[in-house]
Structure formats: C-alpha cells, structure tokens
Design a protein around this motif. Structure first.
Motif, PDB file in Angstrom:
ATOM      1  N   UNK A  38       0.802  -1.215   0.000  1.00 47.51           N
ATOM      2  CA  UNK A  38       0.000   0.000   0.000  1.00 47.51           C
ATOM      3  C   UNK A  38       0.837   1.268   0.000  1.00 47.51           C
ATOM      4  N   UNK A  39       2.138   1.119   0.274  1.00 43.18           N
ATOM      5  CA  UNK A  39       3.082   2.241   0.289  1.00 43.18           C
ATOM      6  C   UNK A  39       2.627   3.346   1.245  1.00 43.18           C
ATOM      7  N   UNK A  40       2.153   2.951   2.432  1.00 49.28           N
ATOM      8  CA  UNK A  40       1.757   3.952   3.412  1.00 49.28           C
ATOM      9  C   UNK A  40       2.427   3.646   4.742  1.00 49.28           C
ATOM     10  N   UNK A  88      -2.037   2.584  15.235  1.00 47.56           N
ATOM     11  CA  UNK A  88      -3.081   3.030  14.314  1.00 47.56           C
ATOM     12  C   UNK A  88      -4.254   2.040  14.332  1.00 47.56           C
ATOM     13  N   UNK A  89      -5.467   2.517  14.611  1.00 47.51           N
ATOM     14  CA  UNK A  89      -6.617   1.607  14.670  1.00 47.51           C
ATOM     15  C   UNK A  89      -6.877   0.892  13.344  1.00 47.51           C
ATOM     16  N   UNK A  90      -6.658   1.582  12.249  1.00 48.14           N
ATOM     17  CA  UNK A  90      -6.888   0.974  10.939  1.00 48.14           C
ATOM     18  C   UNK A  90      -5.895  -0.158  10.680  1.00 48.14           C
ATOM     19  N   UNK A  91      -4.634   0.070  10.985  1.00 51.76           N
ATOM     20  CA  UNK A  91      -3.614  -0.961  10.786  1.00 51.76           C
ATOM     21  C   UNK A  91      -3.846  -2.142  11.722  1.00 51.76           C
ATOM     22  N   UNK A  92      -4.205  -1.861  12.960  1.00 48.62           N
ATOM     23  CA  UNK A  92      -4.456  -2.949  13.911  1.00 48.62           C
ATOM     24  C   UNK A  92      -5.621  -3.824  13.468  1.00 48.62           C
ATOM     25  N   UNK A 111      -5.303  -7.802  12.387  1.00 49.53           N
ATOM     26  CA  UNK A 111      -6.183  -8.812  12.993  1.00 49.53           C
ATOM     27  C   UNK A 111      -6.904  -9.648  11.937  1.00 49.53           C
ATOM     28  N   UNK A 112      -7.182  -9.048  10.779  1.00 47.92           N
ATOM     29  CA  UNK A 112      -7.878  -9.790   9.710  1.00 47.92           C
ATOM     30  C   UNK A 112      -6.985 -10.833   9.054  1.00 47.92           C
ATOM     31  N   UNK A 113      -5.668 -10.635   9.069  1.00 47.57           N
ATOM     32  CA  UNK A 113      -4.808 -11.668   8.507  1.00 47.57           C
ATOM     33  C   UNK A 113      -3.648 -11.230   7.663  1.00 47.57           C
ATOM     34  N   UNK A 114      -3.758 -11.336   6.340  1.00 44.52           N
ATOM     35  CA  UNK A 114      -2.606 -11.221   5.451  1.00 44.52           C
ATOM     36  C   UNK A 114      -1.847  -9.889   5.480  1.00 44.52           C
ATOM     37  N   UNK A 115      -2.423  -8.857   6.036  1.00 44.12           N
ATOM     38  CA  UNK A 115      -1.761  -7.549   6.096  1.00 44.12           C
ATOM     39  C   UNK A 115      -0.381  -7.655   6.736  1.00 44.12           C
ATOM     40  N   UNK A 116      -0.278  -8.465   7.783  1.00 44.42           N
ATOM     41  CA  UNK A 116       0.970  -8.580   8.537  1.00 44.42           C
ATOM     42  C   UNK A 116       2.132  -9.082   7.692  1.00 44.42           C
ATOM     43  N   UNK A 117       1.863  -9.855   6.652  1.00 41.62           N
ATOM     44  CA  UNK A 117       2.961 -10.374   5.827  1.00 41.62           C
ATOM     45  C   UNK A 117       3.629  -9.266   5.008  1.00 41.62           C
ATOM     46  N   UNK A 118       2.946  -8.141   4.852  1.00 41.42           N
ATOM     47  CA  UNK A 118       3.505  -7.028   4.079  1.00 41.42           C
ATOM     48  C   UNK A 118       3.849  -5.834   4.962  1.00 41.42           C
ATOM     49  N   UNK A 119       3.870  -6.054   6.260  1.00 39.59           N
ATOM     50  CA  UNK A 119       4.139  -4.982   7.225  1.00 39.59           C
ATOM     51  C   UNK A 119       5.631  -4.661   7.239  1.00 39.59           C
ATOM     52  N   UNK A 172       1.728   9.144   4.250  1.00 38.69           N
ATOM     53  CA  UNK A 172       1.141   9.056   5.586  1.00 38.69           C
ATOM     54  C   UNK A 172      -0.262   8.449   5.578  1.00 38.69           C
ATOM     55  N   UNK A 173      -0.619   7.809   6.680  1.00 41.44           N
ATOM     56  CA  UNK A 173      -1.947   7.224   6.866  1.00 41.44           C
ATOM     57  C   UNK A 173      -2.949   8.334   7.160  1.00 41.44           C
TER      58      UNK A 173
END
Length: 100
Positions: free
Chosen positions: A38-40, A46-50, A54-62, A78-79
């Motif tokens: 997402x390049x952000x 951040x509530x949105x990132x958290x 929690x949903x899953x695959x986001x963490x692999x690209x963190x 920026x977010x």
C-alpha cells in the motif's frame, strides 16, 4: 560459559526498512509501521492498521521505519487515519513526499 555471562541475553534485533526500501537489522524498534504494497506508513497503534493485522494477510507485508523521514524516502505516504495532518499535507502536494 563465563561466570560473568550467566543469564545474559543478547539484545533483541528488529528489522527496519531503510530509505532505499530494503530491510536492515536494528537494535532499536521502529517508531512507525507501514504496508509494503500500500506504500503507506503510520503510528504503531493506528486503529486501521491494527484492524487489518487482525484480519490476517496484512501482517505479511508490514514494514517498520525508524522515523518519518525514512518512510517518506522509501516512497511511503502518511496514513489518513492516524496521521491526518501529515496526510492532508501530502494530499495537497503529493510530490513533496516523492509519491503519487
């Protein structure tokens, strides 16, 4: 083992993202988190990132950054949720951070 070394642990190592976008080891944790695809970037709480983590695959690209200047140099924006003032500045002039 040396008697003076009993119970000694190595300091934790963190992987941060540098201005070139490449990971490097650090003895200090990053101050900002981001998403490689997402390049952000934003605050670690951040509530949105958290929610995304929690949903899953986001963490692999963190990714993690030592500071805002490094995140911008790596091409991240920026977010809008956790950094609304920085996001508004970026939105008004996207070229200022080098990202579209």
């Amino acid at each position: 083992m040396n008697p003076g070394q009993a119970g000694r642990q190595d300091p934790p190592t963190y992987t941060l993202c540098g201005p070139d976008g490449k990971p490097y080891p650090s003895s200090t944790p990053g101050t900002l988190g981001g998403h490689r695809r997402g390049r952000l970037y934003g605050r670690l709480d951040c509530p949105s990132a958290l929610r995304a983590v929690a949903r899953g695959p986001y963490a692999t690209h963190r990714v993690f950054f030592p500071d805002e200047a490094t995140a911008i140099a790596a091409g991240h924006r920026p977010c809008a949720v956790c950094l609304p003032a920085q996001y508004a500045r970026w939105k008004a002039d996207p070229e200022s951070t080098g990202t579209p």
